[in-house]
Design an enzyme around this catalytic site. Structure first.
Site, PDB file in Angstrom:
ATOM      1  N   ASP A  30      12.271 -31.267 -36.163  1.00  0.00           N
ATOM      2  CA  ASP A  30      13.133 -30.126 -34.904  1.00  0.00           C
ATOM      3  C   ASP A  30      12.536 -30.867 -33.215  1.00  0.00           C
ATOM      4  OD1 ASP A  30      13.628 -27.660 -34.354  1.00  0.00           O
ATOM      5  OD2 ASP A  30      11.442 -27.057 -35.095  1.00  0.00           O
ATOM      6  N   SER A  75      19.845 -26.589 -42.413  1.00  0.00           N
ATOM      7  CA  SER A  75      19.071 -26.097 -43.883  1.00  0.00           C
ATOM      8  C   SER A  75      20.000 -24.781 -43.392  1.00  0.00           C
ATOM      9  CB  SER A  75      18.402 -25.502 -43.602  1.00  0.00           C
ATOM     10  OG  SER A  75      18.282 -24.293 -42.232  1.00  0.00           O
ATOM     11  N   ASN A  78      21.079 -22.864 -40.648  1.00  0.00           N
ATOM     12  CA  ASN A  78      21.789 -23.408 -39.767  1.00  0.00           C
ATOM     13  C   ASN A  78      23.372 -23.212 -39.852  1.00  0.00           C
ATOM     14  OD1 ASN A  78      19.202 -26.578 -40.218  1.00  0.00           O
ATOM     15  ND2 ASN A  78      19.152 -24.461 -38.724  1.00  0.00           N
TER      16      ASN A  78
HETATM   17  C1  FPP Z   1      16.361 -29.215 -35.252  1.00  0.00           C
HETATM   18  O1  FPP Z   1      16.392 -29.606 -34.211  1.00  0.00           O
HETATM   19  C2  FPP Z   1      16.859 -30.135 -35.845  1.00  0.00           C
HETATM   20  C3  FPP Z   1      18.405 -30.016 -36.686  1.00  0.00           C
HETATM   21  C4  FPP Z   1      18.590 -28.563 -37.276  1.00  0.00           C
HETATM   22  C5  FPP Z   1      19.168 -30.798 -37.055  1.00  0.00           C
HETATM   23  C6  FPP Z   1      18.077 -32.389 -37.616  1.00  0.00           C
HETATM   24  C7  FPP Z   1      18.978 -33.575 -37.991  1.00  0.00           C
HETATM   25  C8  FPP Z   1      19.405 -34.594 -36.872  1.00  0.00           C
HETATM   26  C9  FPP Z   1      18.158 -35.270 -36.794  1.00  0.00           C
HETATM   27  C10 FPP Z   1      20.365 -35.605 -36.889  1.00  0.00           C
HETATM   28  C11 FPP Z   1      20.816 -37.005 -38.488  1.00  0.00           C
HETATM   29  C12 FPP Z   1      20.240 -35.816 -39.611  1.00  0.00           C
HETATM   30  C13 FPP Z   1      21.047 -36.914 -40.333  1.00  0.00           C
HETATM   31  C14 FPP Z   1      20.980 -37.177 -41.773  1.00  0.00           C
HETATM   32  C15 FPP Z   1      21.886 -38.242 -39.988  1.00  0.00           C
HETATM   33  P1  FPP Z   1      16.750 -27.734 -33.840  1.00  0.00           P
HETATM   34  O2  FPP Z   1      18.186 -28.181 -33.205  1.00  0.00           O
HETATM   35  O3  FPP Z   1      16.336 -27.249 -33.707  1.00  0.00           O
HETATM   36  O4  FPP Z   1      15.639 -28.242 -32.235  1.00  0.00           O
HETATM   37  P2  FPP Z   1      15.374 -26.928 -31.222  1.00  0.00           P
HETATM   38  O5  FPP Z   1      14.583 -26.504 -32.136  1.00  0.00           O
HETATM   39  O6  FPP Z   1      14.683 -27.842 -30.152  1.00  0.00           O
HETATM   40  O7  FPP Z   1      16.051 -25.777 -30.509  1.00  0.00           O
END
Ligand code: FPP
Length: 252
Positions: A30, A75, A78
């Site tokens: 996250d 998720s 998402n």
């Molecule tokens: C949460 O951060 C992260 C995600 C929803 C996506 C996770 C994906 C990756 C780390 C990309 C790499 C993965 C692969 C398998 C290539 P957020 O966007 O919710 O962050 P925030 O809480 O700061 O808004």
């Protein structure tokens, strides 16, 4: 050593079996969005850096002698994000698979996916199926990517599969037990996580591995996922090594 620590050691000795190193680490990655926002960059830039962090942590796990890493990449919830961000995340995943698959395979890493893959586009499903098949006989490390994954949805799907077996008579209701349910989950052939790390400062599980984490040690850090490096990783392992895992027993 504080009085409290010395009391705990003498009163609980011998301590519960030591589990200095987790066998299986699960991570809620996250903080990509906040990392990007702090730099006036689009959220995608944060996700890209997040993919770099995943490469780093995978290396750290292998160097440390850990066998399983499971990461929450996308998720079930998402799917409610803006379509542009969903497209970017899917593109990034495809890019990651194209770029990394050969290296993962050469390093004898088995790749698995958990989640409701039926919701993905057919080209991603094909790519995923190819990666899973290609690495299926690899045994030195296990990387599992949770994609379109939600723990409650996974439990519902598992129960539907079990109910179908009951309907055909292949299974009797009284034969449904914890093992039968665990086997029906997407994680059926994975051990339960020993350590679950969540970056980005929030302290919740957000529908990730709820059943599987019943006795998992939880570790929360304020570090944003793109910043999570080998020093943060070592700190998490150090914290885990100090935990006394009792699985509901007194530990003596
Ligand atoms: C949460 O951060 C992260 C995600 C929803 C996506 C996770 C994906 C990756 C780390 C990309 C790499 C993965 C692969 C398998 C290539 P957020 O966007 O919710 O962050 P925030 O809480 O700061 O808004």
């Amino acid at each position: 050593m504080s009085n409290l620590q010395s009391f705990q050691i003498t009163s609980h000795a011998p301590r519960a079996a030591s589990h200095a190193l987790p066998r299986h680490i699960a991570i809620i990655m996250d903080g990509n969005g906040r990392w990007a926002k702090a730099r006036n960059l689009p959220r995608t830039a944060g996700h890209k850096k997040g993919a770099d962090a995943l490469r780093r942590v995978l290396d750290s796990c292998r160097n440390a002698g850990i066998s399983y890493l499971t990461v929450y990449a996308f998720s079930s919830e998402n799917w409610k994000r803006p379509q542009d961000e969903i497209n970017d995340l899917m593109q990034l995943l495809q890019h990651y698979l194209q770029q990394e698959l050969q290296t993962l395979h050469e390093n004898n890493i088995r790749l698995r996916f958990i989640g409701d893959l039926s919701l993905l586009s057919s080209d991603i499903r094909e790519q995923v199926a190819h990666a899973v098949e290609m690495t299926s006989r690899n045994a030195s490390f296990n990387l599992t990517i949770a994609l379109s994954y939600g723990s409650r949805q996974e439990l519902v799907r598992a129960m539907q599969a079990i109910a179908a077996d009951v309907k055909t008579g292949a299974l009797q209701p009284q034969d449904i037990n914890e093992q039968r349910l665990a086997d029906a989950l997407d994680t059926g052939d994975l051990p339960e996580p020993d350590l679950l790390i969540r970056t980005g400062g929030e302290k919740r599980l957000s529908n990730f591995l709820l059943w599987q984490s019943a006795y998992t040690e939880l570790y929360f850090t304020d570090a944003l996922w793109p910043d999570f490096d080998s020093a943060h990783f070592t700190e998490a392992l150090g914290d885990y090594a100090k935990r006394e895992r009792r699985y509901g027993t007194t530990g003596v």
